[in-house]
Every structure is written in C-alpha cells, then in structure tokens.
Write a protein that holds these residues in place. Sequence first.
Motif, PDB file in Angstrom:
ATOM      1  N   LYS A   1    -151.558  82.929 -66.234  1.00  0.00           N
ATOM      2  CA  LYS A   1    -151.297  84.236 -65.639  1.00  0.00           C
ATOM      3  C   LYS A   1    -151.039  84.378 -64.165  1.00  0.00           C
ATOM      4  CE  LYS A   1    -153.630  88.753 -65.723  1.00  0.00           C
ATOM      5  NZ  LYS A   1    -154.935  89.620 -66.269  1.00  0.00           N
ATOM      6  N   HIS A   2    -151.652  83.588 -63.497  1.00  0.00           N
ATOM      7  CA  HIS A   2    -151.418  83.877 -62.135  1.00  0.00           C
ATOM      8  C   HIS A   2    -150.565  82.731 -61.319  1.00  0.00           C
ATOM      9  CE1 HIS A   2    -154.893  86.439 -62.048  1.00  0.00           C
ATOM     10  NE2 HIS A   2    -155.622  85.750 -62.703  1.00  0.00           N
ATOM     11  N   CYS A   3    -149.582  82.246 -62.325  1.00  0.00           N
ATOM     12  CA  CYS A   3    -148.597  81.480 -61.708  1.00  0.00           C
ATOM     13  C   CYS A   3    -147.536  82.230 -60.719  1.00  0.00           C
ATOM     14  CB  CYS A   3    -147.806  81.016 -62.979  1.00  0.00           C
ATOM     15  SG  CYS A   3    -148.664  79.437 -63.852  1.00  0.00           S
ATOM     16  N   LYS A   4    -146.938  81.493 -59.656  1.00  0.00           N
ATOM     17  CA  LYS A   4    -145.851  81.997 -58.897  1.00  0.00           C
ATOM     18  C   LYS A   4    -145.079  80.842 -58.489  1.00  0.00           C
ATOM     19  CE  LYS A   4    -148.791  82.130 -54.671  1.00  0.00           C
ATOM     20  NZ  LYS A   4    -148.879  82.748 -53.565  1.00  0.00           N
ATOM     21  N   LEU A   5    -143.856  81.170 -58.118  1.00  0.00           N
ATOM     22  CA  LEU A   5    -142.908  80.523 -57.458  1.00  0.00           C
ATOM     23  C   LEU A   5    -143.342  79.896 -56.052  1.00  0.00           C
ATOM     24  CD1 LEU A   5    -139.318  81.768 -58.360  1.00  0.00           C
ATOM     25  CD2 LEU A   5    -140.509  79.963 -59.694  1.00  0.00           C
ATOM     26  N   THR A   6    -143.212  78.315 -56.047  1.00  0.00           N
ATOM     27  CA  THR A   6    -143.404  77.778 -54.701  1.00  0.00           C
ATOM     28  C   THR A   6    -142.082  78.128 -53.893  1.00  0.00           C
ATOM     29  OG1 THR A   6    -142.503  75.763 -55.320  1.00  0.00           O
ATOM     30  CG2 THR A   6    -144.905  76.147 -55.570  1.00  0.00           C
ATOM     31  N   ASN A   7    -141.962  77.695 -52.548  1.00  0.00           N
ATOM     32  CA  ASN A   7    -140.796  77.826 -51.913  1.00  0.00           C
ATOM     33  C   ASN A   7    -139.670  76.967 -52.508  1.00  0.00           C
ATOM     34  OD1 ASN A   7    -141.914  79.354 -50.088  1.00  0.00           O
ATOM     35  ND2 ASN A   7    -142.598  77.735 -48.887  1.00  0.00           N
ATOM     36  N   LEU A   8    -140.106  75.876 -53.056  1.00  0.00           N
ATOM     37  CA  LEU A   8    -139.181  75.041 -53.822  1.00  0.00           C
ATOM     38  C   LEU A   8    -138.615  75.742 -54.872  1.00  0.00           C
ATOM     39  CD1 LEU A   8    -137.366  72.367 -54.025  1.00  0.00           C
ATOM     40  CD2 LEU A   8    -139.625  71.383 -55.202  1.00  0.00           C
ATOM     41  N   GLY A   9    -139.509  76.219 -55.859  1.00  0.00           N
ATOM     42  CA  GLY A   9    -138.999  77.188 -56.859  1.00  0.00           C
ATOM     43  C   GLY A   9    -138.148  78.160 -56.717  1.00  0.00           C
ATOM     44  N   THR A  10    -138.394  79.036 -55.597  1.00  0.00           N
ATOM     45  CA  THR A  10    -137.491  80.072 -55.202  1.00  0.00           C
ATOM     46  C   THR A  10    -136.192  79.521 -54.713  1.00  0.00           C
ATOM     47  OG1 THR A  10    -139.343  81.392 -54.388  1.00  0.00           O
ATOM     48  CG2 THR A  10    -137.246  81.977 -53.445  1.00  0.00           C
ATOM     49  N   GLN A  11    -136.341  78.274 -54.029  1.00  0.00           N
ATOM     50  CA  GLN A  11    -134.962  77.689 -53.651  1.00  0.00           C
ATOM     51  C   GLN A  11    -134.149  77.307 -54.703  1.00  0.00           C
ATOM     52  OE1 GLN A  11    -135.764  74.404 -50.827  1.00  0.00           O
ATOM     53  NE2 GLN A  11    -133.501  74.338 -50.395  1.00  0.00           N
ATOM     54  N   ILE A  12    -134.655  76.730 -55.834  1.00  0.00           N
ATOM     55  CA  ILE A  12    -134.084  76.170 -57.189  1.00  0.00           C
ATOM     56  C   ILE A  12    -133.608  77.327 -57.662  1.00  0.00           C
ATOM     57  CG2 ILE A  12    -134.305  74.769 -59.434  1.00  0.00           C
ATOM     58  CD1 ILE A  12    -134.359  72.994 -56.852  1.00  0.00           C
ATOM     59  N   ALA A  13    -134.471  78.481 -57.785  1.00  0.00           N
ATOM     60  CA  ALA A  13    -133.850  79.538 -58.466  1.00  0.00           C
ATOM     61  C   ALA A  13    -132.719  80.350 -57.918  1.00  0.00           C
ATOM     62  CB  ALA A  13    -135.173  80.711 -58.687  1.00  0.00           C
ATOM     63  N   LYS A  14    -132.701  80.322 -56.753  1.00  0.00           N
ATOM     64  CA  LYS A  14    -131.673  81.116 -56.101  1.00  0.00           C
ATOM     65  C   LYS A  14    -130.265  79.960 -55.940  1.00  0.00           C
ATOM     66  CE  LYS A  14    -133.976  82.984 -52.223  1.00  0.00           C
ATOM     67  NZ  LYS A  14    -134.417  83.290 -50.729  1.00  0.00           N
ATOM     68  N   ILE A  15    -130.308  78.748 -56.011  1.00  0.00           N
ATOM     69  CA  ILE A  15    -129.190  77.791 -56.611  1.00  0.00           C
ATOM     70  C   ILE A  15    -128.580  78.103 -57.870  1.00  0.00           C
ATOM     71  CG2 ILE A  15    -128.556  75.593 -56.524  1.00  0.00           C
ATOM     72  CD1 ILE A  15    -130.463  74.750 -54.413  1.00  0.00           C
ATOM     73  N   ALA A  16    -129.793  77.980 -58.639  1.00  0.00           N
ATOM     74  CA  ALA A  16    -129.254  78.252 -60.137  1.00  0.00           C
ATOM     75  C   ALA A  16    -128.634  79.689 -60.234  1.00  0.00           C
ATOM     76  CB  ALA A  16    -130.612  78.240 -61.209  1.00  0.00           C
ATOM     77  N   GLU A  17    -129.222  80.630 -59.641  1.00  0.00           N
ATOM     78  CA  GLU A  17    -128.573  81.797 -59.781  1.00  0.00           C
ATOM     79  C   GLU A  17    -126.951  82.182 -59.228  1.00  0.00           C
ATOM     80  OE1 GLU A  17    -129.872  86.387 -58.649  1.00  0.00           O
ATOM     81  OE2 GLU A  17    -130.352  84.801 -57.164  1.00  0.00           O
ATOM     82  N   LYS A  18    -126.894  81.488 -58.175  1.00  0.00           N
ATOM     83  CA  LYS A  18    -125.507  81.254 -57.604  1.00  0.00           C
ATOM     84  C   LYS A  18    -124.450  80.543 -58.757  1.00  0.00           C
ATOM     85  CE  LYS A  18    -126.817  81.462 -52.915  1.00  0.00           C
ATOM     86  NZ  LYS A  18    -126.574  80.311 -51.412  1.00  0.00           N
ATOM     87  N   GLN A  19    -125.099  79.655 -59.203  1.00  0.00           N
ATOM     88  CA  GLN A  19    -124.280  78.896 -60.146  1.00  0.00           C
ATOM     89  C   GLN A  19    -124.128  79.467 -61.508  1.00  0.00           C
ATOM     90  OE1 GLN A  19    -126.052  74.782 -60.352  1.00  0.00           O
ATOM     91  NE2 GLN A  19    -125.305  74.472 -58.174  1.00  0.00           N
ATOM     92  N   GLY A  20    -125.020  80.524 -61.866  1.00  0.00           N
ATOM     93  CA  GLY A  20    -125.069  81.391 -62.875  1.00  0.00           C
ATOM     94  C   GLY A  20    -125.978  80.485 -64.144  1.00  0.00           C
ATOM     95  N   GLN A  21    -126.896  79.790 -63.698  1.00  0.00           N
ATOM     96  CA  GLN A  21    -127.573  78.920 -64.599  1.00  0.00           C
ATOM     97  C   GLN A  21    -128.808  79.487 -64.947  1.00  0.00           C
ATOM     98  OE1 GLN A  21    -126.355  76.020 -66.136  1.00  0.00           O
ATOM     99  NE2 GLN A  21    -124.443  76.780 -65.092  1.00  0.00           N
ATOM    100  N   LEU A  22    -129.265  80.651 -64.398  1.00  0.00           N
ATOM    101  CA  LEU A  22    -130.725  81.208 -64.854  1.00  0.00           C
ATOM    102  C   LEU A  22    -130.667  81.647 -66.416  1.00  0.00           C
ATOM    103  CD1 LEU A  22    -131.774  83.440 -61.756  1.00  0.00           C
ATOM    104  CD2 LEU A  22    -132.863  81.276 -62.552  1.00  0.00           C
TER     105      LEU A  22
END
Length: 237
Positions: free
Chosen positions: A195-216
């Motif tokens: 329940k209390h999970c959240k993205l780390t800085n690395l996780g946010t970085q990966i998510a942003k790259i995936a978003e740019k690539q349309g992979q989310l």
Amino acid sequence: MTDHKITPEKVTKPIQLLAAWLVGLITVNASFLLAAQQITKPDWATGALVIAAIVNVPVFIGALFLLQTKFRAQIQEDSYYAQYLENERQFTQSSRADVAKVVEQEIAQTTEKIIKSLGVEGRGKELPIAEILRESQLELMVAKLGSSRSLAELYVSPKTWAAVSGKFSKNESFIRDIEALLEEGLVEKKFRGYKHCKLTNLGTQIAKIAEKQGQLFNQIKPEFWEFGHKELADDDA
C-alpha cells in the motif's frame, strides 16, 4: 463467580489486551451458561446459549492464534514495535542502497575493462564511457520493466495506488510485478504489504524514459487501462 473488572485506561500493553480478552471470554461464557440455567422458555433458548458458549472457545483460540502469528509484530509493546518499524525502514533503505552500489560497481569494472582494451586511446575517456554504460543500463531496465503495470500506476496515477494494491494484493501476477520493481530499486516501501509503495528516483527516471518511448502500460494498453480505472472509480462510488 469471581468479579473480573477491566479498567480500560490501564490496558496499555498487548499482553494485557490478551488477558482482557480471556477475562471477557470467561465472563461472556459464564453469563451464557448462567442464563441457560435460569431460562425455561422458550425451550430452544437454553440450547442456543450453551452452543454459543461452546462456539466462543474455538473462535477465541483462533483469533488468539492469528494475533500471535500473522500480527505478532503489531501486538508488541510500543517501544518494541517502534524498533520493528525502524528495522523495516532500514532494511528497505539498505536494499535500495545495495542495488545502486552493485550497479555502480559493475559499471566501474566494465569501464576499467574497456579502458584497458583500448590502451592509450582509452586514457581520459573514463567518464564518457561510464555515462554510456549507465545509459545502456537504463535502457535495459526500460526494456525489462518499462511496460510494468505497477510502474505505470505509481507514475501516472499514484493517488489510486492504494486502491490498486488493495484490490490485487493477493494476485500472483501483481505480486511478481511489484516485487520485480522492488528488487531492481525502482520502487520503495516503508511497511509490509504494498500500500505504501512509491517510485524511487531511479524508478521515476525509468518511467520517464519508457513514457518517451511509448512503453508505459497505459500507452501500450490504453483501453485496458481506462477500463481498470473506471472500475476503481465505480468501487469508490
């Protein structure tokens, strides 16, 4: 019958709470059995009270067993429970630090090998080579975990994460998905459960790259995403 009195404000320790439960069980069962002796009509009332007194015992034992096993940490005294929570927090932090440390060590070792293989031409190129390796490491993570639904949920819709984690807490696919993110250091959590999970800085970085690539996940399966979030909204309503 012995007069058992419980003073609520004096029940400050978990063991006292269990003792209060025991006193409550004895009191309730005694009252049931006493009432069963006194009641003559209706005929079924006596049997019902006796059955209730009998059923109370295994129910109480089951609840006590559950407390002593699944919720053992939670029924410790406040000081011990606080230490337990602190240990949990330190463990998750050290796990994330270990992942980052291992990655950096691998990059440093690989950089050193490349420099040695290049010989004279490799001198002074340590930083750009290490940066290229870091970028490639990120690309590998994006390829491996960029389409994770949990990653998308935590990045795109963190406000609904509690509902998502609650709904799928026992789903094996969900557990594998979020555990993979935790293992790679993309997600952190403070307590047991998800329940209390959240993205780390690395996780946010990966998510942003995936978003740019349309992979989310929400980009790959937009209809499924919309349907799932509509269900969550309906459940809240």
